[in-house]
Design an enzyme around this catalytic site. Structure first.
Site, mmCIF file in Angstrom:
data_model
loop_
_atom_site.group_PDB
_atom_site.id
_atom_site.type_symbol
_atom_site.label_atom_id
_atom_site.label_comp_id
_atom_site.label_asym_id
_atom_site.label_seq_id
_atom_site.Cartn_x
_atom_site.Cartn_y
_atom_site.Cartn_z
ATOM 1 N N GLY A 47 0.810 -1.218 0.000
ATOM 2 C CA GLY A 47 0.000 0.000 0.000
ATOM 3 C C GLY A 47 0.835 1.256 0.000
ATOM 4 N N GLU A 85 -6.599 4.914 1.794
ATOM 5 C CA GLU A 85 -6.814 3.602 2.424
ATOM 6 C C GLU A 85 -7.786 3.755 3.575
ATOM 7 O OE1 GLU A 85 -3.091 1.602 3.264
ATOM 8 O OE2 GLU A 85 -2.482 1.719 1.164
ATOM 9 N N HIS A 90 -5.496 -8.596 8.370
ATOM 10 C CA HIS A 90 -5.800 -7.822 7.154
ATOM 11 C C HIS A 90 -7.047 -8.433 6.525
ATOM 12 C CE1 HIS A 90 -5.438 -5.778 3.338
ATOM 13 N NE2 HIS A 90 -4.454 -5.043 3.845
ATOM 14 N N ARG A 121 -9.813 -1.531 9.696
ATOM 15 C CA ARG A 121 -9.509 -2.912 9.312
ATOM 16 C C ARG A 121 -10.204 -3.976 10.147
ATOM 17 N NH1 ARG A 121 -3.223 -2.958 7.707
ATOM 18 N NH2 ARG A 121 -3.729 -1.817 5.827
ATOM 19 N N HIS A 161 -1.700 -10.067 10.091
ATOM 20 C CA HIS A 161 -0.948 -9.102 9.287
ATOM 21 C C HIS A 161 0.030 -8.264 10.107
ATOM 22 C CE1 HIS A 161 -0.225 -6.474 5.890
ATOM 23 N NE2 HIS A 161 -0.654 -5.417 6.544
ATOM 24 N N ARG A 206 -4.139 -0.550 14.221
ATOM 25 C CA ARG A 206 -3.302 0.396 13.481
ATOM 26 C C ARG A 206 -4.020 0.925 12.242
ATOM 27 N NH1 ARG A 206 -0.197 -0.431 9.021
ATOM 28 N NH2 ARG A 206 -0.492 -2.670 9.169
ATOM 29 N N LEU A 243 4.939 1.565 8.152
ATOM 30 C CA LEU A 243 6.243 1.973 7.616
ATOM 31 C C LEU A 243 6.613 3.336 8.202
ATOM 32 C CD1 LEU A 243 5.899 0.958 3.833
ATOM 33 C CD2 LEU A 243 7.210 -0.222 5.584
HETATM 34 C C1 SIN Z 1 -1.972 -2.803 2.479
HETATM 35 O O1 SIN Z 1 -1.352 -2.507 1.467
HETATM 36 O O2 SIN Z 1 -3.188 -3.003 2.516
HETATM 37 C C2 SIN Z 1 -1.207 -2.965 3.752
HETATM 38 C C3 SIN Z 1 -0.814 -1.658 4.255
HETATM 39 C C4 SIN Z 1 -0.661 -1.702 5.728
HETATM 40 O O3 SIN Z 1 -0.623 -2.780 6.331
HETATM 41 O O4 SIN Z 1 -0.638 -0.636 6.321
#
Ligand code: SIN
Length: 514
Positions: free
Chosen positions: A43, A113, A227, A271, A332, A367, A373
């Protein structure tokens, strides 16, 4: 100063690069440089770069997703320092995708997102963000003075007079001890605790287990993020949330969208909400995966924006542009970990923790997408700026003054000497079935009893995987203990026998070894 950094994802690489300018740095990684969760991140990285966005809104989104458990000073540091740390990454050679025409003051192509109020996700090569960042940092590290030890596993932290003074390592050279003034754990998460995970094989939670056995305080262990959309195939290939951010929708086996009636943000709800909704939908259709329909986005757009995901789907005989693809939740990201202050300092002097291995309160109970990241980067930066400062007398644990722990658990890691050696697949199955997306007292006790009845392989016989299994066993015990103790539902921790959120429980549970 001698600094040992353990792990070679974004947090470890970045800490080592920064620290190598001033200190004698050794980076230790159990695989090859760069093999980590980071490398597979799709992402992107969330940060405020557009003029219609603000740090205050990024903070608010993070706190909303965190379901009442975020520690605000950590969130503030995360979101405020994000844009600066991002510029550092660009300086180290990361080439974020640029917008064709700069929009809203940002020169970058920004993705949206779940639970973000603005498009603020920067990405590299469409959906190859992790690889882009990892490759640039590996090259930067190779140009630095840091020493790198690959295929080397840290088996223990060496503690003397309540201070970490080095590490014991295992490699093809055998066992040895390396001295250090400072050890920075940046060894990532523990997706391998679960039968289905988007994480690579290296994610066995080694750093958290090392710190636990050394006596460090851990926090928020019961919060494991699933996830919502892993491809329903062996290996649980991640289908980035960015695909939903661009407009893909979730449908059940009757072809109906089901998220709209459950949350105002529909497919882009936090999420935990989407993952549990998918789990419920799957239960009601006999376990069959739900489908992610991205066909409305068009073949050209999909192949350009999501080249890696499109190729992975093709390798399973699926055409993302032409047909809905089967998806299912998978483990995840671990919000819990080694408790630290806002500079990555743990409860043991000399021991820092940054990235997924750490828990500084910036993610709370769930989160926000693409904040991981960013968290690694920002807190690696902050840690590397204070490596040579005197250790604060109170370990800087202001978080636990603001949020006094609701429980301080001490967990017995002992085992019967005649017990069978732990079986990884059985452990992962127990975790998936009983300590997963939805838990209850009976299942958690079943898992706890199973974990208590195993022992790790004898030290004299251990291979890398045996050390990893021993770590997973210790971690399974502490995650289960924390999940049993939190008798409410909050964020990623959902109790079938306590479905409500209890406002009095908006405080961390800490764990240390008995
Ligand atoms: C994703 O690309 O859905 C994962 C991104 C994340 O875990 O923050």
């Amino acid at each position: 100063m001698k600094v040992i950094v353990v792990g070679s994802g974004i947090a470890g690489l970045y800490t080592a690069v920064k620290a190598a300018a001033q200190h004698e740095v050794t980076l230790i990684t159990k695989d090859v440089l760069g093999e980590s969760n980071t490398h597979y991140a799709q992402g992107g990285i969330a940060a405020v770069t557009a003029t219609d966005d603000s740090v205050a809104e990024h903070v608010a989104d993070t706190i909303y997703a965190g379901a009442g458990l975020c520690w605000e000073p950590a969130v503030q540091a995360l979101c405020e320092q994000g844009p600066h740390s991002l510029n550092e990454l660009i300086r180290f050679g990361v080439e974020f995708d640029r917008a064709e025409q700069a929009a809203k003051g940002s020169e970058f192509a920004l993705g949206l997102e779940a639970a973000h109020s603005h498009a603020r996700i920067l990405h590299v090569g469409g959906d190859a963000t992790g690889a882009g960042i990892s490759n640039a940092l590996v090259q930067t590290l190779k140009r630095s003075k840091a020493r790198v030890l690959e295929h080397t596993l840290v088996t223990d932290l060496v503690v003397d007079s309540n201070r970490v003074v080095g590490v014991s390592v295992f490699s093809s050279e055998g066992l040895e001890t390396l001295e250090a003034d400072i050890v920075v754990l940046a060894s990532g998460g523990a997706g391998q605790l679960y039968r289905h995970t988007t994480n690579p094989a290296v994610t066995t939670g080694d750093g958290v287990a090392l710190a636990l056995r050394a006596g460090a305080v851990l926090a928020d262990l019961e919060f494991y993020q699933f996830h919502p959309t892993a491809l329903a195939v062996p290996g649980s290939f991640l289908i980035s949330e960015a695909v939903r951010g661009e407009g893909a929708v979730l449908i059940n086996n009757r072809g109906e969208r089901f998220m709209q009636k459950l949350h105002p943000m529909a497919e882009l709800a936090p999420r935990d909400v989407v993952a549990r909704a998918i789990q419920r939908e799957m239960l009601s259709q006999g376990g069959e995966p739900v489908m992610l329909d991205a066909t409305g986005l068009g073949a050209d757009f999909l192949s350009q924006r999501f080249p890696g995901i499109s190729a992975a789907c093709r390798s399973y005989g699926l055409n993302l542009a032409k047909q809905p693809i089967p998806v299912t939740p998978a483990a995840h990201y671990w919000m819990g970990g080694i408790a630290t202050d806002v500079f990555g300092r743990s409860s043991i002097p000399g021991l820092f923790a940054v990235g997924e291995v750490a828990c500084n309160g910036s993610h709370g109970a769930n989160r926000l997408a693409s904040n991981s990241l960013l968290e690694s980067l920002v807190f690696a930066d902050r840690a590397s700026s204070v490596l040579d400062q005197p250790w604060p007398a109170d370990f800087g644990f202001a978080r636990f003054n603001d949020q006094p722990p609701m429980r301080e658990l001490e967990v017995d890691l002992g085992y019967p000497s005649d017990a069978p050696v732990v079986d990884r697949v059985e452990l992962q199955t127990q975790m998936w079935d009983n300590v997963g997306l939805a838990r209850d007292d009976m299942g958690l006790r079943t898992a706890r009893n199973a974990f208590r009845a195993w022992r790790p392989q004898k030290r004299s016989l251990r291979l890398f995987t045996d050390y990893e299994d021993a770590n997973l066993l210790d971690l399974a015990k502490v995650v289960t203990a924390a999940a049993l103790a939190r008798t409410e539902s909050r964020g990623a921790h959902f109790r079938l026998d306590h479905t409500e959120t209890n406002p009095n429980f908006a405080r961390p549970i800490t764990v240390r070894k008995a």
